[in-house]
Motif scaffolding. Structure first.
Motif, PDB file in Angstrom:
ATOM      1  N   ALA A  39       0.801  -1.216   0.000  1.00  0.00           N
ATOM      2  CA  ALA A  39       0.000   0.000   0.000  1.00  0.00           C
ATOM      3  C   ALA A  39       0.843   1.279   0.000  1.00  0.00           C
ATOM      4  N   VAL A  40       2.157   1.137   0.095  1.00  0.00           N
ATOM      5  CA  VAL A  40       3.029   2.315   0.147  1.00  0.00           C
ATOM      6  C   VAL A  40       2.891   3.128  -1.138  1.00  0.00           C
ATOM      7  N   GLN A  41       2.681   4.419  -0.948  1.00  0.00           N
ATOM      8  CA  GLN A  41       2.701   5.377  -2.048  1.00  0.00           C
ATOM      9  C   GLN A  41       3.430   6.617  -1.551  1.00  0.00           C
ATOM     10  N   VAL A  42       4.301   7.133  -2.375  1.00  0.00           N
ATOM     11  CA  VAL A  42       5.063   8.327  -2.025  1.00  0.00           C
ATOM     12  C   VAL A  42       4.909   9.338  -3.145  1.00  0.00           C
ATOM     13  N   THR A  43       4.620  10.573  -2.763  1.00  0.00           N
ATOM     14  CA  THR A  43       4.509  11.658  -3.731  1.00  0.00           C
ATOM     15  C   THR A  43       5.621  12.656  -3.458  1.00  0.00           C
ATOM     16  N   PRO A  57       5.353   1.022  -4.072  1.00  0.00           N
ATOM     17  CA  PRO A  57       6.438   0.475  -3.251  1.00  0.00           C
ATOM     18  C   PRO A  57       7.659   0.021  -4.044  1.00  0.00           C
ATOM     19  N   ARG A  58       7.484  -0.271  -5.305  1.00  0.00           N
ATOM     20  CA  ARG A  58       8.616  -0.691  -6.143  1.00  0.00           C
ATOM     21  C   ARG A  58       9.165   0.456  -6.985  1.00  0.00           C
ATOM     22  N   GLY A  59       8.665   1.654  -6.712  1.00  0.00           N
ATOM     23  CA  GLY A  59       9.104   2.806  -7.473  1.00  0.00           C
ATOM     24  C   GLY A  59       8.353   2.971  -8.780  1.00  0.00           C
ATOM     25  N   ASP A  60       7.307   2.174  -8.980  1.00  0.00           N
ATOM     26  CA  ASP A  60       6.529   2.264 -10.212  1.00  0.00           C
ATOM     27  C   ASP A  60       5.676   3.530 -10.195  1.00  0.00           C
ATOM     28  N   LEU A  61       5.677   4.233 -11.300  1.00  0.00           N
ATOM     29  CA  LEU A  61       4.958   5.492 -11.399  1.00  0.00           C
ATOM     30  C   LEU A  61       3.458   5.238 -11.403  1.00  0.00           C
ATOM     31  N   ARG A  73       8.293  27.852 -20.028  1.00  0.00           N
ATOM     32  CA  ARG A  73       9.714  27.623 -20.347  1.00  0.00           C
ATOM     33  C   ARG A  73       9.787  26.348 -21.197  1.00  0.00           C
ATOM     34  N   PRO A  74       9.539  26.448 -22.486  1.00  0.00           N
ATOM     35  CA  PRO A  74       9.450  25.238 -23.321  1.00  0.00           C
ATOM     36  C   PRO A  74      10.815  24.583 -23.581  1.00  0.00           C
ATOM     37  N   ASP A  75      11.361  23.971 -22.544  1.00  0.00           N
ATOM     38  CA  ASP A  75      12.637  23.263 -22.670  1.00  0.00           C
ATOM     39  C   ASP A  75      12.358  21.794 -22.367  1.00  0.00           C
ATOM     40  N   SER A  76      12.178  21.006 -23.413  1.00  0.00           N
ATOM     41  CA  SER A  76      11.797  19.602 -23.224  1.00  0.00           C
ATOM     42  C   SER A  76      12.845  18.804 -22.460  1.00  0.00           C
ATOM     43  N   ARG A  77      14.115  19.102 -22.664  1.00  0.00           N
ATOM     44  CA  ARG A  77      15.173  18.388 -21.940  1.00  0.00           C
ATOM     45  C   ARG A  77      15.087  18.679 -20.448  1.00  0.00           C
ATOM     46  N   GLU A  78      14.900  19.947 -20.097  1.00  0.00           N
ATOM     47  CA  GLU A  78      14.778  20.325 -18.689  1.00  0.00           C
ATOM     48  C   GLU A  78      13.546  19.667 -18.059  1.00  0.00           C
ATOM     49  N   LEU A  79      12.445  19.641 -18.788  1.00  0.00           N
ATOM     50  CA  LEU A  79      11.224  19.005 -18.295  1.00  0.00           C
ATOM     51  C   LEU A  79      11.449  17.514 -18.068  1.00  0.00           C
ATOM     52  N   ALA A  80      12.044  16.856 -19.037  1.00  0.00           N
ATOM     53  CA  ALA A  80      12.319  15.415 -18.910  1.00  0.00           C
ATOM     54  C   ALA A  80      13.231  15.137 -17.722  1.00  0.00           C
ATOM     55  N   ASP A  81      14.267  15.938 -17.570  1.00  0.00           N
ATOM     56  CA  ASP A  81      15.198  15.750 -16.446  1.00  0.00           C
ATOM     57  C   ASP A  81      14.498  15.979 -15.103  1.00  0.00           C
ATOM     58  N   SER A  82      13.640  16.989 -15.050  1.00  0.00           N
ATOM     59  CA  SER A  82      12.916  17.279 -13.815  1.00  0.00           C
ATOM     60  C   SER A  82      11.967  16.136 -13.459  1.00  0.00           C
ATOM     61  N   ILE A  83      11.282  15.596 -14.453  1.00  0.00           N
ATOM     62  CA  ILE A  83      10.386  14.457 -14.212  1.00  0.00           C
ATOM     63  C   ILE A  83      11.186  13.262 -13.716  1.00  0.00           C
ATOM     64  N   THR A  84      12.264  12.949 -14.402  1.00  0.00           N
ATOM     65  CA  THR A  84      13.093  11.795 -14.037  1.00  0.00           C
ATOM     66  C   THR A  84      13.628  11.932 -12.616  1.00  0.00           C
ATOM     67  N   GLU A  85      14.158  13.100 -12.292  1.00  0.00           N
ATOM     68  CA  GLU A  85      14.732  13.320 -10.960  1.00  0.00           C
ATOM     69  C   GLU A  85      13.660  13.230  -9.878  1.00  0.00           C
ATOM     70  N   THR A  86      12.484  13.768 -10.152  1.00  0.00           N
ATOM     71  CA  THR A  86      11.388  13.729  -9.175  1.00  0.00           C
ATOM     72  C   THR A  86      10.914  12.298  -8.943  1.00  0.00           C
ATOM     73  N   VAL A  87      10.770  11.539 -10.008  1.00  0.00           N
ATOM     74  CA  VAL A  87      10.352  10.135  -9.885  1.00  0.00           C
ATOM     75  C   VAL A  87      11.406   9.333  -9.121  1.00  0.00           C
ATOM     76  N   ARG A  89      13.534  10.421  -6.839  1.00  0.00           N
ATOM     77  CA  ARG A  89      13.481  10.772  -5.413  1.00  0.00           C
ATOM     78  C   ARG A  89      12.298  10.093  -4.733  1.00  0.00           C
ATOM     79  N   ALA A  90      11.159  10.085  -5.409  1.00  0.00           N
ATOM     80  CA  ALA A  90       9.978   9.427  -4.841  1.00  0.00           C
ATOM     81  C   ALA A  90      10.223   7.928  -4.690  1.00  0.00           C
ATOM     82  N   ALA A  91      10.844   7.316  -5.692  1.00  0.00           N
ATOM     83  CA  ALA A  91      11.119   5.877  -5.643  1.00  0.00           C
ATOM     84  C   ALA A  91      12.071   5.540  -4.498  1.00  0.00           C
ATOM     85  N   GLU A  92      13.070   6.367  -4.271  1.00  0.00           N
ATOM     86  CA  GLU A  92      14.016   6.128  -3.173  1.00  0.00           C
ATOM     87  C   GLU A  92      13.307   6.233  -1.828  1.00  0.00           C
ATOM     88  N   LYS A  93      12.428   7.202  -1.682  1.00  0.00           N
ATOM     89  CA  LYS A  93      11.684   7.338  -0.423  1.00  0.00           C
ATOM     90  C   LYS A  93      10.737   6.159  -0.219  1.00  0.00           C
TER      91      LYS A  93
END
Length: 134
Positions: A39-43, A57-61, A73-87, A89-93
């Protein structure tokens, strides 16, 4: 302890008793802990607060929310990196939370090794316990 680091019979018997007791506790308590872990969910939110990622619990989105202000700020690379980094961090928690849930039954380092799929580390820890090193 016998010479050359080999455990004596009493130490091996004590370790076997400890394993038996741990197995009994696992058998009794693990199903409830497993349900809690499932039941673990982390946001987590991105550093700029525009991305919100919820993982299981397995880090699945499970859910991804993107604030429309991100398009200012239409920078797709920055957006992708921000999404990846956020996911990540959530998976590690989420992983940390699962380790904490099982800590009353399984030492944190051992549970972390199991979750990491690090069989060598798991076996080294078990061998260390058998040899009286942990």
């Amino acid at each position: 302890m016998e010479p050359f680091g080999r455990p004596d019979a009493a130490e091996m018997r004590a370790y076997a008793d400890e394993l038996r007791a741990t197995f009994t506790r696992l058998h009794q308590e693990a199903p409830a802990l497993h349900e809690k872990a499932r039941a673990v969910q982390v946001t987590e939110k991105s550093r700029d607060g525009l991305i919100s990622a919820t993982v299981g619990p397995r880090g699945d989105l499970i859910r991804l929310d993107i604030d429309p202000r991100v398009y200012r700020r239409p920078d797709s690379r920055e957006l992708a990196d921000s999404i990846t980094e956020t996911v990540h961090r959530a998976a590690e928690k989420a992983r940390e939370r699962v380790v904490e849930l099982f800590e009353p039954l399984i030492p944190a380092e051992q549970m972390a090794a199991h979750l990491d799929g690090d069989l060598e580390r798991v076996l080294d820890q078990m061998a260390g316990r058998m040899l009286g090193k942990g």
